[in-house]
Write a protein that holds these residues in place. Structure first.
Motif, PDB file in Angstrom:
ATOM      1  N   ALA A  59       0.864  -1.363  -0.127  1.00  0.00           N
ATOM      2  CA  ALA A  59       0.079  -0.007  -0.122  1.00  0.00           C
ATOM      3  C   ALA A  59       0.840   1.296  -0.116  1.00  0.00           C
ATOM      4  N   ALA A  60       1.772   1.223   0.643  1.00  0.00           N
ATOM      5  CA  ALA A  60       2.929   2.322   0.909  1.00  0.00           C
ATOM      6  C   ALA A  60       3.606   2.485  -0.367  1.00  0.00           C
ATOM      7  N   ALA A  61       3.902   1.439  -1.102  1.00  0.00           N
ATOM      8  CA  ALA A  61       4.689   1.506  -2.718  1.00  0.00           C
ATOM      9  C   ALA A  61       3.619   2.182  -3.294  1.00  0.00           C
ATOM     10  N   GLU A  62       2.543   1.614  -3.621  1.00  0.00           N
ATOM     11  CA  GLU A  62       1.400   2.147  -4.315  1.00  0.00           C
ATOM     12  C   GLU A  62       1.183   3.679  -4.362  1.00  0.00           C
ATOM     13  N   HIS A  63       1.156   3.989  -2.924  1.00  0.00           N
ATOM     14  CA  HIS A  63       1.066   5.623  -2.556  1.00  0.00           C
ATOM     15  C   HIS A  63       2.013   6.328  -3.159  1.00  0.00           C
ATOM     16  N   LEU A  64       3.363   5.643  -3.058  1.00  0.00           N
ATOM     17  CA  LEU A  64       4.390   6.436  -3.317  1.00  0.00           C
ATOM     18  C   LEU A  64       4.428   6.561  -5.184  1.00  0.00           C
ATOM     19  N   LEU A  65       4.399   5.467  -5.673  1.00  0.00           N
ATOM     20  CA  LEU A  65       4.201   5.231  -7.162  1.00  0.00           C
ATOM     21  C   LEU A  65       3.233   6.149  -7.718  1.00  0.00           C
ATOM     22  N   SER A  66       2.021   6.401  -6.853  1.00  0.00           N
ATOM     23  CA  SER A  66       1.138   7.576  -7.394  1.00  0.00           C
ATOM     24  C   SER A  66       1.629   9.011  -7.377  1.00  0.00           C
ATOM     25  N   ASP A  67       2.555   9.025  -6.183  1.00  0.00           N
ATOM     26  CA  ASP A  67       3.098  10.453  -6.232  1.00  0.00           C
ATOM     27  C   ASP A  67       4.140  10.743  -7.068  1.00  0.00           C
ATOM     28  N   TYR A  68       4.929   9.819  -7.772  1.00  0.00           N
ATOM     29  CA  TYR A  68       5.854   9.964  -8.644  1.00  0.00           C
ATOM     30  C   TYR A  68       5.067  10.269 -10.042  1.00  0.00           C
ATOM     31  N   GLU A  69       3.976   9.466 -10.323  1.00  0.00           N
ATOM     32  CA  GLU A  69       3.235   9.497 -11.629  1.00  0.00           C
ATOM     33  C   GLU A  69       2.418  10.845 -11.533  1.00  0.00           C
ATOM     34  N   PHE A  70       1.964  11.422 -10.232  1.00  0.00           N
ATOM     35  CA  PHE A  70       1.304  12.816 -10.286  1.00  0.00           C
ATOM     36  C   PHE A  70       2.198  13.835 -10.488  1.00  0.00           C
TER      37      PHE A  70
END
Length: 114
Positions: A59-70
């Motif tokens: 979940a934390a990895a997905e959240h950070l991945l979303s931050d990178y994409e955003f």
């Protein structure tokens, strides 16, 4: 990283974290114990951009991945740069440069053994 701080017994209770509803109960129990690398790559050239971060818990990895994409510029995305998650045994929080070197060495060793 919040999920990594919950005790295992809390995962069995009625207050299952939202990040774990989509997984089976066995996966939810161990998911917060796993490490994930966020990898940058170019979908047009297949060039690796290396490891961006190593994070504990899916979940934390997905959240950070979303931050990178955003935070990614339109030009960067147009040029083919993307991100994906990879389960790893690398240490969460280690430097991106060191994680990239270790991952690359492992990939090269695996290719030479094939």
């Amino acid at each position: 990283m919040i999920g990594a701080q919950w005790p295992v017994r809390a995962i069995h209770g009625p207050h299952l974290p939202l990040c774990c509803w989509h997984t089976h109960s066995g996966e939810a129990i161990t998911d917060h114990l796993k490490s994930f690398a966020i990898i940058r790559f170019n979908s047009r050239t297949y060039q690796s951009g290396g490891v961006m971060a190593v994070v504990k818990a899916h979940a934390a990895a997905e959240h950070l991945l979303s931050d990178y994409e955003f935070g990614q510029s339109d030009q960067d995305r147009h040029n083919g740069w993307r991100y994906f998650l990879e389960e790893t045994d690398l240490v969460p929080g280690m430097s991106a440069g060191e994680a990239t070197k270790l991952r690359q060495a492992r990939l090269e060793r695996r290719e030479s053994e094939s």
